[in-house]
Design a protein around this motif. Structure first.
Motif, PDB file in Angstrom:
ATOM      1  N   GLY A  45       4.001  51.408  25.827  1.00 54.95           N
ATOM      2  CA  GLY A  45       3.223  50.196  26.064  1.00 54.95           C
ATOM      3  C   GLY A  45       4.097  49.031  26.483  1.00 54.95           C
ATOM      4  N   LEU A  46       5.241  48.862  25.834  1.00 57.65           N
ATOM      5  CA  LEU A  46       6.157  47.780  26.202  1.00 57.65           C
ATOM      6  C   LEU A  46       6.735  47.987  27.601  1.00 57.65           C
ATOM      7  CD1 LEU A  46       7.987  47.217  22.814  1.00 57.65           C
ATOM      8  CD2 LEU A  46       6.402  45.655  23.956  1.00 57.65           C
ATOM      9  N   PHE A  47       7.054  49.234  27.926  1.00 55.31           N
ATOM     10  CA  PHE A  47       7.563  49.531  29.267  1.00 55.31           C
ATOM     11  C   PHE A  47       6.505  49.220  30.325  1.00 55.31           C
ATOM     12  CE2 PHE A  47       7.661  52.523  32.815  1.00 55.31           C
ATOM     13  CZ  PHE A  47       8.867  52.159  33.399  1.00 55.31           C
ATOM     14  N   LEU A  48       5.273  49.667  30.090  1.00 52.83           N
ATOM     15  CA  LEU A  48       4.203  49.413  31.063  1.00 52.83           C
ATOM     16  C   LEU A  48       3.906  47.921  31.177  1.00 52.83           C
ATOM     17  CD1 LEU A  48       1.823  52.380  30.201  1.00 52.83           C
ATOM     18  CD2 LEU A  48       3.312  52.144  32.196  1.00 52.83           C
ATOM     19  N   LEU A  49       3.964  47.207  30.067  1.00 52.90           N
ATOM     20  CA  LEU A  49       3.760  45.758  30.101  1.00 52.90           C
ATOM     21  C   LEU A  49       4.817  45.093  30.971  1.00 52.90           C
ATOM     22  CD1 LEU A  49       2.671  43.531  27.271  1.00 52.90           C
ATOM     23  CD2 LEU A  49       4.778  42.940  28.409  1.00 52.90           C
ATOM     24  N   ALA A  50       6.084  45.464  30.756  1.00 53.16           N
ATOM     25  CA  ALA A  50       7.171  44.880  31.546  1.00 53.16           C
ATOM     26  C   ALA A  50       7.040  45.249  33.019  1.00 53.16           C
ATOM     27  CB  ALA A  50       8.519  45.342  30.997  1.00 53.16           C
ATOM     28  N   ALA A  51       6.677  46.496  33.302  1.00 50.60           N
ATOM     29  CA  ALA A  51       6.503  46.917  34.693  1.00 50.60           C
ATOM     30  C   ALA A  51       5.360  46.148  35.345  1.00 50.60           C
ATOM     31  CB  ALA A  51       6.238  48.420  34.748  1.00 50.60           C
ATOM     32  N   GLY A  52       4.276  45.955  34.626  1.00 48.46           N
ATOM     33  CA  GLY A  52       3.148  45.196  35.164  1.00 48.46           C
ATOM     34  C   GLY A  52       3.504  43.753  35.455  1.00 48.46           C
ATOM     35  N   VAL A  53       4.213  43.132  34.536  1.00 46.97           N
ATOM     36  CA  VAL A  53       4.647  41.745  34.762  1.00 46.97           C
ATOM     37  C   VAL A  53       5.568  41.684  35.974  1.00 46.97           C
ATOM     38  CG1 VAL A  53       6.037  39.866  33.804  1.00 46.97           C
ATOM     39  CG2 VAL A  53       4.316  40.984  32.386  1.00 46.97           C
ATOM     40  N   GLY A  54       6.466  42.647  36.090  1.00 42.52           N
ATOM     41  CA  GLY A  54       7.373  42.686  37.235  1.00 42.52           C
ATOM     42  C   GLY A  54       6.635  42.854  38.553  1.00 42.52           C
ATOM     43  N   ILE A  55       5.648  43.714  38.579  1.00 45.00           N
ATOM     44  CA  ILE A  55       4.867  43.924  39.802  1.00 45.00           C
ATOM     45  C   ILE A  55       4.098  42.664  40.182  1.00 45.00           C
ATOM     46  CG2 ILE A  55       2.878  45.173  40.747  1.00 45.00           C
ATOM     47  CD1 ILE A  55       3.942  47.637  39.183  1.00 45.00           C
ATOM     48  N   VAL A  56       3.488  42.038  39.205  1.00 43.27           N
ATOM     49  CA  VAL A  56       2.750  40.795  39.487  1.00 43.27           C
ATOM     50  C   VAL A  56       3.706  39.717  39.964  1.00 43.27           C
ATOM     51  CG1 VAL A  56       1.395  38.935  38.430  1.00 43.27           C
ATOM     52  CG2 VAL A  56       0.846  41.316  37.920  1.00 43.27           C
ATOM     53  N   TRP A  57       4.877  39.619  39.330  1.00 43.99           N
ATOM     54  CA  TRP A  57       5.868  38.618  39.737  1.00 43.99           C
ATOM     55  C   TRP A  57       6.309  38.860  41.182  1.00 43.99           C
ATOM     56  CZ3 TRP A  57      11.206  39.081  40.790  1.00 43.99           C
ATOM     57  CH2 TRP A  57      11.862  37.860  40.939  1.00 43.99           C
ATOM     58  N   LEU A  58       6.594  40.136  41.519  1.00 49.68           N
ATOM     59  CA  LEU A  58       6.995  40.438  42.901  1.00 49.68           C
ATOM     60  C   LEU A  58       5.880  40.141  43.899  1.00 49.68           C
ATOM     61  CD1 LEU A  58       8.931  43.809  42.425  1.00 49.68           C
ATOM     62  CD2 LEU A  58       9.880  41.607  43.137  1.00 49.68           C
ATOM     63  N   ALA A  59       4.662  40.413  43.530  1.00 51.11           N
ATOM     64  CA  ALA A  59       3.534  40.170  44.433  1.00 51.11           C
ATOM     65  C   ALA A  59       3.297  38.687  44.644  1.00 51.11           C
ATOM     66  CB  ALA A  59       2.267  40.827  43.871  1.00 51.11           C
ATOM     67  N   ARG A  60       3.634  37.879  43.665  1.00 48.93           N
ATOM     68  CA  ARG A  60       3.377  36.425  43.741  1.00 48.93           C
ATOM     69  C   ARG A  60       4.514  35.643  44.388  1.00 48.93           C
ATOM     70  NH1 ARG A  60      -1.660  35.042  43.687  1.00 48.93           N
ATOM     71  NH2 ARG A  60      -2.792  36.058  42.041  1.00 48.93           N
ATOM     72  N   THR A  61       5.690  36.271  44.550  1.00 46.68           N
ATOM     73  CA  THR A  61       6.810  35.534  45.136  1.00 46.68           C
ATOM     74  C   THR A  61       7.026  35.906  46.581  1.00 46.68           C
ATOM     75  OG1 THR A  61       8.401  37.172  44.342  1.00 46.68           O
ATOM     76  CG2 THR A  61       8.024  35.231  42.971  1.00 46.68           C
TER      77      THR A  61
END
Length: 61
Positions: A45-61
């Motif tokens: 769950g922590l890994f997927l949370l971090a991956a999701g945040v990373g994907i959203v961050w990359l998509a927004r920048t």
């Protein structure tokens, strides 16, 4: 707020595709989840949370 609603909608779409296209696979995944130790599920769950945040961050920048 619109982005949050869109993201929740996409989660439902992805879940729906899994259940509609491969019900036996979904059941097998649920069984494995129930049998998995709490620590393993927490780490995943922590890994997927971090991956999701990373994907959203990359998509927004």
């Amino acid at each position: 707020m619109d982005d949050l609603v869109a993201a929740l909608g996409l989660v439902l779409v992805i879940e729906g595709v899994l259940y509609a296209s491969a019900p036996p696979l979904a059941k097998a995944m649920m069984k494995r989840g129930i049998e998995a130790p709490d620590g393993q599920l927490r780490a995943l769950g922590l890994f997927l949370l971090a991956a999701g945040v990373g994907i959203v961050w990359l998509a927004r920048t």
